[in-house]
Motif scaffolding. Structure first.
Motif, PDB file in Angstrom:
ATOM      1  N   PRO A  49       0.827  -1.209   0.000  1.00 60.04           N
ATOM      2  CA  PRO A  49       0.000   0.000   0.000  1.00 60.04           C
ATOM      3  C   PRO A  49       0.867   1.266   0.000  1.00 60.04           C
ATOM      4  O   PRO A  49       1.905   1.306   0.642  1.00 60.04           O
ATOM      5  N   THR A  50       0.422   2.271  -0.733  1.00 56.39           N
ATOM      6  CA  THR A  50       1.129   3.551  -0.746  1.00 56.39           C
ATOM      7  C   THR A  50       0.600   4.423   0.387  1.00 56.39           C
ATOM      8  O   THR A  50      -0.374   4.071   1.056  1.00 56.39           O
ATOM      9  N   GLY A  53      -3.084   5.243   0.142  1.00 57.66           N
ATOM     10  CA  GLY A  53      -4.045   4.146   0.127  1.00 57.66           C
ATOM     11  C   GLY A  53      -4.113   3.326  -1.149  1.00 57.66           C
ATOM     12  O   GLY A  53      -4.831   2.334  -1.197  1.00 57.66           O
ATOM     13  N   ASN A  54      -3.409   3.720  -2.191  1.00 61.00           N
ATOM     14  CA  ASN A  54      -3.382   2.914  -3.424  1.00 61.00           C
ATOM     15  C   ASN A  54      -2.518   1.676  -3.202  1.00 61.00           C
ATOM     16  O   ASN A  54      -1.678   1.643  -2.312  1.00 61.00           O
ATOM     17  N   LEU A  55      -2.713   0.676  -4.025  1.00 61.04           N
ATOM     18  CA  LEU A  55      -1.956  -0.562  -3.907  1.00 61.04           C
ATOM     19  C   LEU A  55      -1.013  -0.696  -5.093  1.00 61.04           C
ATOM     20  O   LEU A  55      -1.443  -0.619  -6.247  1.00 61.04           O
TER      21      LEU A  55
END
Length: 106
Positions: A49-50, A53-55
């Motif tokens: 996860p960044t 919240g992105n993967l």
């Protein structure tokens, strides 16, 4: 049935046994030489996860042969078999030679 499942960007690999060098009928073990290991990917986590919240998905896939460092992956035993677990970014290389893949014992 128990099963190993990788989390986050973790990769679970099974080391490939490498043959000892032989000279005639004398087996010369590779003692004292630290070298990277070949391993087959058994399980891969979904990704890392960044901060927002992105993967970021993992890039290696189950069944691929990779080269892992001698240090950095954690050795573990599961159901009598030896596995190594570590983050995907610790994998040094991926082997794509079809002939090499066919020589694997499993």
């Amino acid at each position: 049935m128990k099963k190993l499942e990788a989390l986050f960007d973790a990769v679970i690999v099974k080391p490939v046994e490498e043959e000892d060098t032989t000279y005639g009928s004398i087996v010369v073990p590779d003692m004292g030489k630290e070298k990277n290991q070949h391993a087959v990917v058994i399980a891969v986590g979904p990704g890392k996860p960044t901060i927002n919240g992105n993967l970021i998905p993992t890039t290696v896939r189950v069944g691929q042969t990779v080269i892992i460092p001698t240090m950095g992956f954690t050795r573990m035993e599961f159901d009598g078999e030896e596995y190594h677990v570590g983050p995907e970014n610790q994998i040094l290389a991926r082997i794509t030679d079809k002939d090499f893949q066919q020589k694997l014992p499993f």
